[in-house]
Design a protein around this motif. Sequence first.
Motif, PDB file in Angstrom:
ATOM      1  N   VAL B 190       1.019  -0.851   0.000  1.00 20.67           N
ATOM      2  CA  VAL B 190      -0.251   0.190   0.531  1.00 20.67           C
ATOM      3  C   VAL B 190       0.979   1.299   0.409  1.00 20.67           C
ATOM      4  O   VAL B 190      -0.380   2.343  -0.181  1.00 20.67           O
ATOM      5  N   TYR B 254       2.754  -6.724 -10.064  1.00 23.75           N
ATOM      6  CA  TYR B 254       1.835  -5.635 -11.456  1.00 23.75           C
ATOM      7  C   TYR B 254       2.083  -5.762 -12.685  1.00 23.75           C
ATOM      8  O   TYR B 254       1.767  -5.749 -13.348  1.00 23.75           O
ATOM      9  N   LEU B 258      -0.839  -5.858 -15.439  1.00 27.77           N
ATOM     10  CA  LEU B 258      -0.423  -5.285 -17.017  1.00 27.77           C
ATOM     11  C   LEU B 258      -0.015  -5.967 -17.717  1.00 27.77           C
ATOM     12  O   LEU B 258      -0.588  -5.134 -19.089  1.00 27.77           O
ATOM     13  N   LEU B 261      -3.811  -6.762 -18.346  1.00 25.09           N
ATOM     14  CA  LEU B 261      -4.101  -5.683 -18.666  1.00 25.09           C
ATOM     15  C   LEU B 261      -3.936  -5.492 -20.787  1.00 25.09           C
ATOM     16  O   LEU B 261      -4.486  -4.863 -21.781  1.00 25.09           O
ATOM     17  N   LEU B 273     -12.718  -5.569 -20.016  1.00 20.00           N
ATOM     18  CA  LEU B 273     -11.822  -3.939 -19.193  1.00 20.00           C
ATOM     19  C   LEU B 273     -12.932  -3.610 -18.370  1.00 20.00           C
ATOM     20  O   LEU B 273     -12.042  -2.674 -17.286  1.00 20.00           O
ATOM     21  N   ARG B 274     -14.231  -4.313 -19.254  1.00 17.47           N
ATOM     22  CA  ARG B 274     -14.970  -3.144 -17.906  1.00 17.47           C
ATOM     23  C   ARG B 274     -15.151  -3.678 -16.408  1.00 17.47           C
ATOM     24  O   ARG B 274     -15.406  -3.615 -15.411  1.00 17.47           O
ATOM     25  N   LEU B 276     -12.733  -5.750 -14.995  1.00 18.32           N
ATOM     26  CA  LEU B 276     -11.815  -5.184 -14.572  1.00 18.32           C
ATOM     27  C   LEU B 276     -11.515  -2.877 -13.587  1.00 18.32           C
ATOM     28  O   LEU B 276     -11.222  -3.329 -12.510  1.00 18.32           O
ATOM     29  N   PHE B 277     -12.041  -2.158 -14.721  1.00 28.38           N
ATOM     30  CA  PHE B 277     -12.179  -1.241 -14.046  1.00 28.38           C
ATOM     31  C   PHE B 277     -12.744  -1.197 -13.005  1.00 28.38           C
ATOM     32  O   PHE B 277     -13.123  -0.308 -11.869  1.00 28.38           O
ATOM     33  N   GLY B 278     -14.178  -1.828 -12.962  1.00 27.70           N
ATOM     34  CA  GLY B 278     -15.466  -2.100 -12.025  1.00 27.70           C
ATOM     35  C   GLY B 278     -15.299  -2.286 -10.640  1.00 27.70           C
ATOM     36  O   GLY B 278     -15.667  -2.049 -10.269  1.00 27.70           O
ATOM     37  N   GLU B 279     -14.159  -3.413 -10.895  1.00 25.27           N
ATOM     38  CA  GLU B 279     -14.139  -3.645  -9.925  1.00 25.27           C
ATOM     39  C   GLU B 279     -12.964  -2.625  -9.288  1.00 25.27           C
ATOM     40  O   GLU B 279     -13.128  -3.109  -7.402  1.00 25.27           O
ATOM     41  N   ALA B 280     -12.384  -1.999  -9.753  1.00 22.56           N
ATOM     42  CA  ALA B 280     -10.760  -1.868  -9.139  1.00 22.56           C
ATOM     43  C   ALA B 280     -11.981  -1.094  -8.684  1.00 22.56           C
ATOM     44  O   ALA B 280     -11.432   0.383  -7.525  1.00 22.56           O
ATOM     45  N   ARG B 281     -12.922   0.795  -9.219  1.00 24.26           N
ATOM     46  CA  ARG B 281     -13.772   1.099  -8.860  1.00 24.26           C
ATOM     47  C   ARG B 281     -14.334   1.392  -7.229  1.00 24.26           C
ATOM     48  O   ARG B 281     -14.233   1.910  -7.029  1.00 24.26           O
ATOM     49  N   ALA B 283     -13.544  -1.425  -5.747  1.00 25.88           N
ATOM     50  CA  ALA B 283     -13.061  -1.170  -3.986  1.00 25.88           C
ATOM     51  C   ALA B 283     -12.484  -0.137  -4.145  1.00 25.88           C
ATOM     52  O   ALA B 283     -12.369   0.747  -2.790  1.00 25.88           O
ATOM     53  N   ARG B 284     -11.837   0.803  -4.632  1.00 26.18           N
ATOM     54  CA  ARG B 284     -11.147   2.104  -4.765  1.00 26.18           C
ATOM     55  C   ARG B 284     -13.079   3.104  -3.188  1.00 26.18           C
ATOM     56  O   ARG B 284     -11.918   3.772  -2.649  1.00 26.18           O
ATOM     57  N   TRP B 287     -12.799   1.594  -0.540  1.00 27.34           N
ATOM     58  CA  TRP B 287     -11.894   1.747   0.838  1.00 27.34           C
ATOM     59  C   TRP B 287     -11.659   3.573   1.368  1.00 27.34           C
ATOM     60  O   TRP B 287     -11.921   3.709   2.296  1.00 27.34           O
TER      61      TRP B 287
END
Lengths: 295, 295
Positions: B190, B254, B258, B261, B273-274, B276-281, B283-284, B287
């Motif tokens: 982190v 990492y 990449l 990706l 892609l949706r 991957l981006f959606g899960e990141a969004r 989680a973020r 958080w």
Amino acid sequence: MQVQQIDTLVVAGVGLIGGSFALALKRAGRVRRVIGVGRTLANLESALALGVADEITQDIAAVAHRADMALLAAPVGQMGALMRALAPGLRPGAIVTDGGSTKSDVAALYREHLPDHLPWCVPAHPIAGSDLSGASAAQYGLYENRRVVLTPLDETLPEAAHAVAELWRACGAEIHAMSPAEHDAVFASVSHLPHLLAFAYVDQVAAKADASRCFDFAATGFRDFTRIAGSHPEMWTDISLANREALLAELADYQAGLSRLAALLENGDAAGLRQLFGEARAARTRWHQQFLRRS
Amino acid sequence: MQVQQIDTLVVAGVGLIGGSFALALKRAGRVRRVIGVGRTLANLESALALGVADEITQDIAAVAHRADMALLAAPVGQMGALMRALAPGLRPGAIVTDGGSTKSDVAALYREHLPDHLPWCVPAHPIAGSDLSGASAAQYGLYENRRVVLTPLDETLPEAAHAVAELWRACGAEIHAMSPAEHDAVFASVSHLPHLLAFAYVDQVAAKADASRCFDFAATGFRDFTRIAGSHPEMWTDISLANREALLAELADYQAGLSRLAALLENGDAAGLRQLFGEARAARTRWHQQFLRRS
């Protein structure tokens, strides 16, 4: 310089980008009537209620013949269909412009769907991102001191590009011109790549067995580094695919850079790491000073 | 619970971390006398003038016998020498703790340089980064609501760890305990990895033929993503090398992420892609809500 007046402006996609353009031009007295076009009736009604649009419709074809200018401010994925619907009704001399964040693909759409209208087509990218969307996000002043990149086609008439530039200037924006390919390379580097890096990074932390403990100790550095991983997945899927070639080149460079960094670490090369970090810090500090001066 | 009182606290490295600890403990009435130790006389004199230290010296060995507690708040690269200089004079029962951002390497230093003193050694990491440094950066309240991770050794006496925890609590901090290896894995994930990613990214933009144009169009997303690339190169070289194993593992993960990706991009896999981006969004966003609640 002659003041550009637009009688009827058609805005397809009455959200932050399109709605704020309409509001700024109305306040500047540069447009008489705004017709808002969209897919969602509730958003259109809100645009009407907020005074962003004077008239609304879900059918762009029906109003194409009335447009003196049309701004396509919908996601790039919808632009082809909008151009196709506009094409039969558009009067010669009616300017078509857009607010897409990628430009080579949008240039190709103009060529495909408006082949007889290219002299009046002016691809553009107003740089004013935000997490907000919808007509209620439209705001006066969004474009004050922001940048708008125009990427005229070879066929675009100088007076058409000039007219679009003048309207953006009336919104308070600063105008820059590039080719679509130059635009896409620049934004792959300074915008699209970091979004992908941030998405991939957050996914990596979230996939850990001890993800909740990791997130628990993430602090302000993590917060700022990952802010753009909160961006809209649909929009970034569109942008990534639209700018795929430039992005793949950026990603390959980045992978090579990380491999060099990993080798320095593996070799315990303190001097090499210090140099790499020091150059990054110096470049970032110089950039930030410039950024503060221009914003 | 018994209130912990320290008669003489030796702080080696009177900067943001060590100086703020001294100030907070003096205000809380938990320490009677602070001896500031450093390499730079000007900084020590400033610590004295600001009331951060009551006494100053460049020679830690000369004051080792007077310490009831010693906080090593110097860069990790100097800690071995500080421990070596402390060792002959330290009284049994005098607590030694530190503020290093990596813990496995510091644990090894304690074992190497203070082998007979381990019951009173309490490795710690106060999480309160800042760009500021020097005695003048010391501030009351720096540790209010911040976290301090203690990573006691197997040999550390519970009462020694308890005493250190109590003093940090008196500074307003929240205490967490982990093993040194757990600590280093969490912070590789982190904190250390994103610093390396940001440094490498800025270097990539700076190395471009059209770097100045790219920087010219970098905006707020770039600003936040790269803020940590402005961090101190020396300090991050030390941290990277100290936590090399965990960081290399993070970097390898990492790189693999990449590559996945890039494959989605190459295959034009919008759904992938949706996701991957959606899960990141997601989680973020989760958080960030937690982060706002705790900060």
